[in-house]
Design a protein around this motif. Sequence first.
Motif, PDB file in Angstrom:
ATOM      1  N   VAL A  31      59.136  53.908  51.780  1.00 23.24           N
ATOM      2  CA  VAL A  31      58.192  54.501  50.828  1.00 23.24           C
ATOM      3  C   VAL A  31      56.799  53.937  51.071  1.00 23.24           C
ATOM      4  N   GLN A  32      55.795  54.775  50.908  1.00 19.31           N
ATOM      5  CA  GLN A  32      54.401  54.345  50.929  1.00 19.31           C
ATOM      6  C   GLN A  32      53.824  54.504  49.524  1.00 19.31           C
ATOM      7  N   VAL A  33      53.069  53.506  49.088  1.00 17.56           N
ATOM      8  CA  VAL A  33      52.473  53.533  47.748  1.00 17.56           C
ATOM      9  C   VAL A  33      50.967  53.341  47.880  1.00 17.56           C
ATOM     10  N   ASP A  34      50.227  54.319  47.391  1.00 14.80           N
ATOM     11  CA  ASP A  34      48.769  54.285  47.385  1.00 14.80           C
ATOM     12  C   ASP A  34      48.306  53.955  45.970  1.00 14.80           C
ATOM     13  N   TRP A  35      47.106  53.381  45.838  1.00 14.03           N
ATOM     14  CA  TRP A  35      46.611  52.980  44.527  1.00 14.03           C
ATOM     15  C   TRP A  35      45.106  53.217  44.432  1.00 14.03           C
ATOM     16  N   ALA A  36      44.643  53.321  43.206  1.00 16.78           N
ATOM     17  CA  ALA A  36      43.210  53.482  42.944  1.00 16.78           C
ATOM     18  C   ALA A  36      42.908  52.911  41.570  1.00 16.78           C
ATOM     19  N   LEU A  37      41.718  52.396  41.400  1.00 19.36           N
ATOM     20  CA  LEU A  37      41.319  51.821  40.117  1.00 19.36           C
ATOM     21  C   LEU A  37      40.190  52.648  39.503  1.00 19.36           C
ATOM     22  N   ASP A  38      40.456  53.175  38.318  1.00 22.11           N
ATOM     23  CA  ASP A  38      39.487  53.917  37.496  1.00 22.11           C
ATOM     24  C   ASP A  38      39.178  55.324  38.002  1.00 22.11           C
ATOM     25  N   ASP A  39      38.840  55.473  39.273  1.00 23.00           N
ATOM     26  CA  ASP A  39      38.452  56.785  39.795  1.00 23.00           C
ATOM     27  C   ASP A  39      39.106  56.979  41.163  1.00 23.00           C
ATOM     28  N   VAL A  40      40.054  57.924  41.254  1.00 20.69           N
ATOM     29  CA  VAL A  40      40.795  58.096  42.514  1.00 20.69           C
ATOM     30  C   VAL A  40      39.896  58.596  43.641  1.00 20.69           C
TER      31      VAL A  40
ATOM     32  N   ASP B 118      36.713  57.520  44.136  1.00 16.64           N
ATOM     33  CA  ASP B 118      35.657  56.557  44.423  1.00 16.64           C
ATOM     34  C   ASP B 118      35.751  56.087  45.876  1.00 16.64           C
ATOM     35  N   SER B 119      34.604  55.904  46.506  1.00 20.26           N
ATOM     36  CA  SER B 119      34.578  55.531  47.922  1.00 20.26           C
ATOM     37  C   SER B 119      35.061  54.110  48.173  1.00 20.26           C
ATOM     38  N   VAL B 120      35.071  53.267  47.160  1.00 23.20           N
ATOM     39  CA  VAL B 120      35.520  51.882  47.308  1.00 23.20           C
ATOM     40  C   VAL B 120      36.892  51.679  46.681  1.00 23.20           C
ATOM     41  N   SER B 121      37.033  52.025  45.409  1.00 26.68           N
ATOM     42  CA  SER B 121      38.273  51.730  44.673  1.00 26.68           C
ATOM     43  C   SER B 121      39.150  52.954  44.466  1.00 26.68           C
ATOM     44  N   GLY B 122      38.828  54.060  45.150  1.00 23.96           N
ATOM     45  CA  GLY B 122      39.660  55.257  45.058  1.00 23.96           C
ATOM     46  C   GLY B 122      40.894  55.135  45.939  1.00 23.96           C
ATOM     47  N   TRP B 123      41.595  56.241  46.168  1.00 17.63           N
ATOM     48  CA  TRP B 123      42.783  56.188  47.019  1.00 17.63           C
ATOM     49  C   TRP B 123      42.469  55.502  48.343  1.00 17.63           C
ATOM     50  N   HIS B 124      43.401  54.692  48.824  1.00 21.39           N
ATOM     51  CA  HIS B 124      43.149  53.885  50.014  1.00 21.39           C
ATOM     52  C   HIS B 124      43.906  54.362  51.252  1.00 21.39           C
ATOM     53  N   TYR B 125      44.581  55.473  51.146  1.00 24.42           N
ATOM     54  CA  TYR B 125      45.270  56.050  52.309  1.00 24.42           C
ATOM     55  C   TYR B 125      44.278  56.336  53.432  1.00 24.42           C
ATOM     56  N   THR B 126      44.653  56.000  54.680  1.00 23.18           N
ATOM     57  CA  THR B 126      43.886  56.351  55.868  1.00 23.18           C
ATOM     58  C   THR B 126      44.842  56.938  56.905  1.00 23.18           C
ATOM     59  N   LYS B 127      44.294  57.419  57.988  1.00 21.92           N
ATOM     60  CA  LYS B 127      45.114  58.009  59.049  1.00 21.92           C
ATOM     61  C   LYS B 127      46.087  57.005  59.645  1.00 21.92           C
ATOM     62  N   TYR B 128      45.774  55.710  59.510  1.00 21.06           N
ATOM     63  CA  TYR B 128      46.653  54.688  60.091  1.00 21.06           C
ATOM     64  C   TYR B 128      47.993  54.597  59.368  1.00 21.06           C
TER      65      TYR B 128
ATOM     66  N   GLY C  30      40.600  43.465  53.172  1.00 23.40           N
ATOM     67  CA  GLY C  30      41.079  42.602  52.096  1.00 23.40           C
ATOM     68  C   GLY C  30      41.009  43.361  50.785  1.00 23.40           C
ATOM     69  N   VAL C  31      41.800  42.946  49.806  1.00 24.21           N
ATOM     70  CA  VAL C  31      41.795  43.628  48.511  1.00 24.21           C
ATOM     71  C   VAL C  31      40.402  43.584  47.885  1.00 24.21           C
ATOM     72  N   LYS C  32      39.674  42.508  48.130  1.00 28.27           N
ATOM     73  CA  LYS C  32      38.320  42.373  47.579  1.00 28.27           C
ATOM     74  C   LYS C  32      37.422  43.527  48.013  1.00 28.27           C
ATOM     75  N   GLU C  33      37.601  43.989  49.260  1.00 31.12           N
ATOM     76  CA  GLU C  33      36.789  45.092  49.782  1.00 31.12           C
ATOM     77  C   GLU C  33      37.153  46.424  49.141  1.00 31.12           C
ATOM     78  N   GLN C  34      38.290  46.489  48.457  1.00 32.80           N
ATOM     79  CA  GLN C  34      38.769  47.739  47.876  1.00 32.80           C
ATOM     80  C   GLN C  34      38.515  47.824  46.369  1.00 32.80           C
ATOM     81  N   LEU C  35      37.814  46.845  45.850  1.00 35.77           N
ATOM     82  CA  LEU C  35      37.475  46.821  44.421  1.00 35.77           C
ATOM     83  C   LEU C  35      35.973  46.653  44.256  1.00 35.77           C
ATOM     84  N   ARG C  36      35.464  47.143  43.156  1.00 39.98           N
ATOM     85  CA  ARG C  36      34.059  46.923  42.818  1.00 39.98           C
ATOM     86  C   ARG C  36      33.958  45.645  41.987  1.00 39.98           C
TER      87      ARG C  36
END
Length: 447
Positions: A94-103, A105-115, A176-182
Motif C-alpha cells: 500500500v502507498q499512503v499520501d498525506w497533506a496538511l490543511d490544503d491538498v 498546496d505546493s509545499v504541504s499538499g499531496w506529496h506523490y511524485t512520479k518516483y 525531509g519532512v521539514k521541507e514538506q511543511l510550512r
Amino acid sequence: MKKIIPVILAVLLLLPCLAVFAPAAGELPFDLAAPAYVTAVWMEENDSPTTTNLSYSLSNEMTAFFKNKENAGLNGTTEQFMKKYGCDDIWMSVQVDWALDDVGDSVSGWHYTKYWDGDEYHGLGKDSDGNARWSEWDVVDGGLANATETVQDIWVTRGVPNDERWKGNPETHTPGVKEQLRPEQYTYDTANELLRIDYTKHTMYFRARFVVTVRKEGTPDKYYFSDWSNIASVGKDAEKLGALTKDDLAAPVITSLHMTDKEFNDNPVVAFTLTVPDALMANATKVEADGGGITIEVWARVKGDAEFVQLQGDWIIKAGEMESALFNLANEERPNVPKDSVIELRCRYRYDHPKYFDGDIYSDWSKTISFGTDDIGYNPGEAGTGNHLDDGNPSGVGTKCPICHFCPQPLGLCIFIWLLIIIVVIIIIVVIIAVSVRNKKKKNKSV
C-alpha cells in the motif's frame, strides 16, 4: 484442399498455447480496486505527538486470492498455483499520501511524485540512480499484515528524529519532512526531537492506493496501481467517529460447510465460506481505526446435541474460507468427534469498543448450516466472492478466466477456446467428408 487441412490442424494445435500464455499479458487474478473505507484516527500522543492510525479494507476478491495462494504454499503447490498466472509471484502493498490543511498546496499538499511509480531496476520510490525520493512520512511500499484479512491498518506520520529524516539530504534529493511543511503549521522541540501539530487548528488528510507487484524470473518486476482511495482526515475539520449499535451489525452470511483433511488435538477441522458485505467492511474499518474491533464467533454442535459450543479457529473477518477446530465438541461421553459426524454450525459478529462502552455487542446469528444443505436457495452471484472452480482453487473463490473473465475454465482453458476448437473440428470433419465424397465420385466416373 489437401493443403488447407494441415493449416487448420496447425491452428488447432496452437489454440491451447494462446490460452496458456494469456495471463502473462498483464492480467491480474483480481480487480485492482482502491483501498476501501479508508479511516484515520489520531492516536492522541499514545505513540508520537503526530501518529495516526490509518485503516482500510481489501475487497473480497483480493482476500480470497491471497487465501488460495496461502493454501497453495501450505500444500507445497505454489509453483503450480502461480503458473496459471504466467509469473513466479504476486504480492500487494500500500502507498499512503498525506497533506496538511490544503491538498493542493505546493509545499504541504499531496506529496506523490512520479518516483512513487517505481524504477525498473531500483524499485518503488527511487530514481534511476537508486536514490530514495520520498520522506519519512511518505509511504511508498507499506507492507500488509496479512492480505487474507479484510481490514488492514498502518501507523503513519510518526515522530521524526532530528537528522536527515527531518532535514532531508540534498545530495540524494531525498526530502525531509521539514521541507514538506510550512513553518506556521508545526513546532519542533529540537532538544527532545518532538514534532507537534496542533490538530485543533490544522487538518491532516490521507489517501491510499494499492500496488500489486508481479515477479517473473529473468524480467524486471512489474507494478500495477489502483486508483486512489477516498480521503480520510484527522484534526480540525475531520469527520467525528462514534460507537456502532446492534442495528449496524448484520448477521454473518456463511455457506459451504465441509470437513477438511486437517486435525487439531486429534479432532477434525471444518471449513466454511464467509461473505463480507460492503457495510460490514466499512464499519469494521472505522472501528479498527478508532480503537475497537469486530470479530466473528463460530459455534457448532454435533447433530443431536442440545447445545452449541464455541469453536476455536479463524476469528478475524476475512472473505473466503474460514477454518474451525472441532475439539471443543469432544466430551467425556464422546472423547473424539468422528469424521463422519454431521455438524451444525452458526456464527455471529462480536463488537467491542472500550473507548465508548464496556462489554460486547453481538449481531444476530447467521443461519445454521450443515454438510450439503446450506446452498439451497442460495444465489452465489449475490456473494461478491466469485463461484468459479479450478484445480488450484478448491474453494472456488476469486478465480477469473484470464481471457473472458467469467467462465470456469473447464480443463484449464477458456470456454470460448473450447467452442472455437469444437467449431474447427467440425469444419475439419466436414472438409474431410466433402473431399472423400468428391474423390469417390471421381473414382466412379473413371470406372
